[in-house]
Design a protein around this motif. Sequence first.
Motif, PDB file in Angstrom:
ATOM      1  N   ASP B 453       0.759  -1.321  -0.298  1.00  0.00           N
ATOM      2  CA  ASP B 453       0.020  -0.138   0.555  1.00  0.00           C
ATOM      3  C   ASP B 453       0.786   1.001  -0.006  1.00  0.00           C
ATOM      4  O   ASP B 453       0.795   2.134   0.742  1.00  0.00           O
ATOM      5  CB  ASP B 453      -1.137  -0.302   0.723  1.00  0.00           C
ATOM      6  N   ALA B 505       1.412   2.050  12.389  1.00  0.00           N
ATOM      7  CA  ALA B 505       1.054   3.185  12.021  1.00  0.00           C
ATOM      8  C   ALA B 505      -0.111   3.147  11.281  1.00  0.00           C
ATOM      9  O   ALA B 505      -0.623   4.146  11.002  1.00  0.00           O
ATOM     10  CB  ALA B 505       2.526   3.596  12.230  1.00  0.00           C
ATOM     11  N   ASP B 507      -4.053   2.037  10.106  1.00  0.00           N
ATOM     12  CA  ASP B 507      -5.142   2.072  10.782  1.00  0.00           C
ATOM     13  C   ASP B 507      -6.030   0.680  10.537  1.00  0.00           C
ATOM     14  O   ASP B 507      -5.228   0.368   9.606  1.00  0.00           O
ATOM     15  CB  ASP B 507      -5.769   2.821  10.507  1.00  0.00           C
ATOM     16  N   ALA B 508      -7.086  -0.254  11.435  1.00  0.00           N
ATOM     17  CA  ALA B 508      -6.536  -1.422  10.967  1.00  0.00           C
ATOM     18  C   ALA B 508      -7.376  -1.785   9.594  1.00  0.00           C
ATOM     19  O   ALA B 508      -7.410  -2.978   9.123  1.00  0.00           O
ATOM     20  CB  ALA B 508      -8.029  -1.883  11.814  1.00  0.00           C
ATOM     21  N   SER B 509      -7.709  -0.996   8.864  1.00  0.00           N
ATOM     22  CA  SER B 509      -7.775  -1.244   7.473  1.00  0.00           C
ATOM     23  C   SER B 509      -7.234  -0.833   6.465  1.00  0.00           C
ATOM     24  O   SER B 509      -7.065  -2.046   5.528  1.00  0.00           O
ATOM     25  CB  SER B 509      -9.590   0.135   7.093  1.00  0.00           C
ATOM     26  N   GLU B 511      -4.253  -1.813   7.147  1.00  0.00           N
ATOM     27  CA  GLU B 511      -3.492  -2.558   7.322  1.00  0.00           C
ATOM     28  C   GLU B 511      -3.615  -4.070   7.339  1.00  0.00           C
ATOM     29  O   GLU B 511      -3.282  -5.329   6.456  1.00  0.00           O
ATOM     30  CB  GLU B 511      -3.711  -2.961   8.920  1.00  0.00           C
ATOM     31  N   GLY B 512      -5.245  -4.190   7.350  1.00  0.00           N
ATOM     32  CA  GLY B 512      -6.118  -5.148   6.241  1.00  0.00           C
ATOM     33  C   GLY B 512      -5.778  -5.605   4.988  1.00  0.00           C
ATOM     34  O   GLY B 512      -5.306  -6.646   4.765  1.00  0.00           O
ATOM     35  N   ARG B 513      -5.906  -4.465   4.161  1.00  0.00           N
ATOM     36  CA  ARG B 513      -5.248  -4.352   2.765  1.00  0.00           C
ATOM     37  C   ARG B 513      -3.381  -4.896   2.402  1.00  0.00           C
ATOM     38  O   ARG B 513      -4.030  -5.884   1.892  1.00  0.00           O
ATOM     39  CB  ARG B 513      -5.120  -3.208   2.895  1.00  0.00           C
ATOM     40  N   GLN B 515      -2.377  -6.620   4.756  1.00  0.00           N
ATOM     41  CA  GLN B 515      -2.551  -8.668   4.924  1.00  0.00           C
ATOM     42  C   GLN B 515      -2.742  -8.924   4.082  1.00  0.00           C
ATOM     43  O   GLN B 515      -2.319 -10.212   3.940  1.00  0.00           O
ATOM     44  CB  GLN B 515      -2.506  -8.545   6.143  1.00  0.00           C
ATOM     45  N   GLU B 516      -3.365  -9.048   3.438  1.00  0.00           N
ATOM     46  CA  GLU B 516      -4.349  -9.733   2.633  1.00  0.00           C
ATOM     47  C   GLU B 516      -3.077  -9.724   1.329  1.00  0.00           C
ATOM     48  O   GLU B 516      -2.432 -10.788   0.376  1.00  0.00           O
ATOM     49  CB  GLU B 516      -5.956  -9.229   1.767  1.00  0.00           C
ATOM     50  N   SER B 535      -5.956  -7.046  16.187  1.00  0.00           N
ATOM     51  CA  SER B 535      -6.172  -6.573  14.997  1.00  0.00           C
ATOM     52  C   SER B 535      -5.549  -7.052  13.804  1.00  0.00           C
ATOM     53  O   SER B 535      -5.498  -7.578  13.176  1.00  0.00           O
ATOM     54  CB  SER B 535      -7.398  -5.471  15.090  1.00  0.00           C
ATOM     55  N   ALA B 536      -3.883  -7.036  14.335  1.00  0.00           N
ATOM     56  CA  ALA B 536      -2.534  -7.188  13.136  1.00  0.00           C
ATOM     57  C   ALA B 536      -2.798  -8.531  12.816  1.00  0.00           C
ATOM     58  O   ALA B 536      -2.465  -8.907  12.685  1.00  0.00           O
ATOM     59  CB  ALA B 536      -1.974  -6.816  13.885  1.00  0.00           C
ATOM     60  N   VAL B 537      -3.185  -9.835  13.892  1.00  0.00           N
ATOM     61  CA  VAL B 537      -3.066 -11.373  14.012  1.00  0.00           C
ATOM     62  C   VAL B 537      -4.583 -12.253  13.691  1.00  0.00           C
ATOM     63  O   VAL B 537      -4.846 -12.968  13.157  1.00  0.00           O
ATOM     64  CB  VAL B 537      -2.152 -11.389  15.486  1.00  0.00           C
ATOM     65  N   ILE B 538      -5.492 -11.756  14.108  1.00  0.00           N
ATOM     66  CA  ILE B 538      -6.442 -12.131  14.528  1.00  0.00           C
ATOM     67  C   ILE B 538      -7.259 -12.934  13.262  1.00  0.00           C
ATOM     68  O   ILE B 538      -7.814 -14.141  13.771  1.00  0.00           O
ATOM     69  CB  ILE B 538      -7.816 -10.630  14.307  1.00  0.00           C
ATOM     70  N   ASP B 539      -6.639 -12.316  12.139  1.00  0.00           N
ATOM     71  CA  ASP B 539      -7.511 -13.870  10.519  1.00  0.00           C
ATOM     72  C   ASP B 539      -5.882 -14.418  10.917  1.00  0.00           C
ATOM     73  O   ASP B 539      -6.080 -14.856   8.953  1.00  0.00           O
ATOM     74  CB  ASP B 539      -8.371 -12.848   9.794  1.00  0.00           C
TER      75      ASP B 539
END
Lengths: 603, 589
Positions: B453, B505, B507-509, B511-513, B515-516, B535-539
């Motif tokens: 990103d 640093a 935001d969760a959203s 970060e999710g992108r 991580q995908e 929230s960083a490791v949850i999935d």
Amino acid sequence: MTKDYDSLSPDRGTLSRLLGYMLGGDNRARSALATAARVVAILGLAALPWITGQAMNVMNDPSGTTDELNSWMIAGLVAAVVYLLFSFVSDRVFSRLATNALYRLQTSLFSHMQTLSMGFFFKNPVGQLTSRITNDSEVVALFYEQGVGPIIRAILQIFIILIVMLLINVPLTIAALIVVPFLIGSMYIVTRIAAPAFALLQERVGFASGFQAETLDGHKVIISKKRQAWASEVHEELAGDVYEVGRRAFLASLMQFPLTQTLILVQTVFVLTVGTLMVIDGSTTLGVVMAFTGYATLMASPLGQISNLVSNALNAIAGGERVFEVIDEQATITDAPDAVEYEFKGGRIEFTDVDFSYVPGRRVLKDNTFTVEAGESVGICGPTGAGKSTLINLLTRYYDIDSGTILIDGQNIESLTQESLRRQIGVVLQEAYLFTDTVMNNLKYAREGATDEDAVAAARKANAHDFIMELPDGYDTMMTERGANLSQGQRQMVTIARAMVADPKIMILDEATSNVDTRTEKLIQDGMRNLMDDKTSFSIAHRLATIRDSDDIMVLNGGEIVEYAPHDELMAARGFYYALYMSQFKGKAPGGEEATKVDFVST
Amino acid sequence: MQIFSLVTEYRGRLIVSQVSLFISAVASVGFATLVAPMVNQGMVEGDAEAALRFGFWMLVLAAIAGITMAIAASQAVFFSQGVGYVIRTRLYDKIQEYTFENFDHLSSSQLMVRLNADVVNVQNAMLYAILLALYAPFMLIATLILSIINTPDLVWVLLVVMVVVVMVLFLLIPPIVRAYHKRQHHLDSINRTLTENLSAMAVVKAFIREDYEVDKFDAPADLMRAASYKAAWRVAFLAPMQTGIGQLGVILALWVGGTQILTGSGMTVGQMSAFTTYLGLVIAPLALIAIVIPFVLRGDVSAGRILEAYDIEPTITERDPVAQLDPTEVKGRVVFEDVSFSFVRPDGKIDSPVLRHINLTIEPGQKVGFLGATGSGKTTLVNLIPRFYDPTEGRITIDGADIADLSRDDLRAIVGIALQEAILFQGDLRFNLKFANVDVSDDVVIDAAKAADAYGFASNLPGGWEAPVARRGYNVSGGQRQRLSITRALTAQPKIIILDDSTSALDASTEGRVQEEIPVFMDHGTVIYVAQRISAVIDLDHIYLLENGEIVAEGTHEELLATSPLYQEIYESQLGEGITEGLDLTVAE
């Protein structure tokens, strides 16, 4: 920053300002005293060659008597003692003036910095500002201690000796002066080469040490990416640059010593030769000639020092300029001439159409309008860079807004004195900053006149009392630099307690990013809740759990307020807040709801 | 003075410098010797031709003295600057061999002082030593000998003057040195007070304690002033003191010698004037020695510190690579076999273990996370994989091969890491992104940037891929730096990638992108996350929960939520109460 060394005349402004700190104002009388003492000392010194010359005449005269010799010798003793004594006095007074001047400069710089607005400190890294005191004023100190006095002495000595020489014998004076233009000329050439070379050397040294600092700080990256060879290569080149220029600079500046020495020896030869010829044809005596060899050296050696003193002065001017840059800086946020004291009436805050930009043209807050009633708590959230911390800066008036109004209890924030405003607004910052002092003193720092009891009471409410009592010296434990002997969580609790000691009526909390263990987290959140109890408060959250219970939640995105309502309402609305909240679960929320990905302004 | 061992290659030049100084000293002393006959034959006996002859030779000697001194000075500069170059480069190269642990023992600011201030001290010491170490004693001895030969009755005056000068120097110089030490100490305090004040300015202003700070600063500033004064007036008085004592010596000599001349005991006026020159020749070297000694002492101390850093042994050495793993064939299976680790302190003592009996297996292509609070050992754990440290017990294997048996080049190609602190270097963006792999194509960089990103904001920077990056990357925001750091790690196309808290640093959203996208870019590579936020490791496929250096729980998010009290606690505090209604939880004490 390259200095224009083509014009050797120093910048008048800075030089006279620097001298003013040392010699001007209240110090004028003492400077005059020191100078007068110097003059007397030099007169004593000037008498000596004459006296020794006359003594040699007596020795050379077949009819000379020991009585005559004795009287000259006593005169010589007196002259030497006068010289030593008055030099001593003069050196002491000048040194006193010099060290006082540095003290004045340092303290002026420091106390002036206290008056500057926060914008200045956000813009200027701490390292650069401290360099003004450690590097730049040190160069000025060198000038004060080893420049001003010697320059005055050199100038006085040259002129007084010259006059004495002319009074005694003109042709010999001319013989002695032949060398002087060469002396001055060679000094000038040396400075012309050395000064720019030294400036360049400083620059190159700066590059080399900058690269060193960068690669040493970043050693983990270099090791992990295996770029040691690259680092060594670049460094070798930079060190080579330093070597080349260093050689040139030092060689040029060292040359002045053999040059001066030789020219002074040559001068002695001229005086002796011309003098001998004059003695032979009877126009002068041996004693006068011998005296003149002494005078010639007394006049020429200060000349030889001049180029050192000049570069000393030039360096001081460069350093002085940088110091004055800060001293001349003005506070951007000032109290209005008719500023009034803030009267607390509950803590109602109204923002109307507030716009703000740190850099003109790039608005960080746009059209912010909201009202917080007295005693309400507001949680602020939003993506990184959305403008959350900016709100703190505006409420505490670290910055002024571009347009719109901010009213506190109906009073316009810009019409209040900064002091009265900040007394009522408490801030707990993201970074828990503590001083190297005892825990107790750190707590009492919040309010002048705070007592130990106040501090302990606040510590209890912030859940800090227990762990403080477990420290080696309890409340008297010294914090190490930046509070490193406590964990991050404990530091936060101390800052929360500190804020409580000030007992402000409005609270702002900027939450530290999550690097504490969960047990401490609970204590911190508890403490923060106690702090915000019954007060108008703003908390900026990185963990949404913290602000869930606020009376209202403000969601900022791209500088605009996109949502403003309590948690339950926002969750029901399935908007920004909902998406932000749910994104933490990455699809694993209990209840299995997946939130739509919202378009956050990515910065 | 072991530093000399580094520069013995230039022995020739050193000899040239000392020979030149010898000649210069001889010429200066010779000059002084000619004064006597000049005065006697020229002025007293009236021989003009003799005067001119002597004058000529004195000019020649003066020129020789000057030129040889200049030659010596140029050699001295060559040596002192050369020593600086050699020490800087060799020490820096040695530092490049350091491991993480070596840097733990000697911080970068300590190393900086050794590379800069200490080198300068050694340079100065070398310069003065070369110029004066032999020259000054020679002048003294030569002058004494001449005086014994030419003016034997006045030698004692010379000795008296020398003794007085040395005594006065002993009185003045030690207090100067002590006062300078105090001054520097107070300057350090001032600097510390100032740094604290500036760093905490927001606090100072918030609590309106500007006046208090001014008072706080005043104390060390005042102490510094007092110490400076003690040094300053003594330093200033050194020169007049020398001159004054010299003049008194002249008076004494004239008195004694003059009386002898007048009472007819055989001394000549010429001898008198020669003697006055001898006095001058003796005082200057004495004072110079006194000034030089502190420089040499400081240089010696600095040389010791430099050698200390130079002699450090790197803690991780490359054994002869026994195993060969083709980086392109690696699957990415990481196994920890009963690994424990303790830090070693500079004095050799071993700390209590930071990791205890870690046993885990990460399958190729898995996405795993290490979760825990600060101090739980997660960063240390992942730092063992690229072999930044060696385990104290146990071993780590990749695809079955012990990582200690692999060559460092291979290991770096297999394991990539984005460190906790995202540091960039001064240069352009492309240079930074290709830092891990200089030969990679631009296309790979672009793909990596998209995965992290970073492509969006990077291509919008003024200058695009040539955009300048300031020192440490401070001209971009923290979140941008992190994404660039991830890009940099990805461009090396490793088989195993470790992301140490590198999305903190974001935001969760976002970060999710990220991580995908990363596993897609990694094309079946292994991805290891280290985080503090749930929230960083949850999935992720598998989560390891660390506390105090041990794995206290592992599994998927659902498994952990059901079985681990610690995990539940973390979940509660980070993602809020009430969310966990309906789930079977036991709340921690």
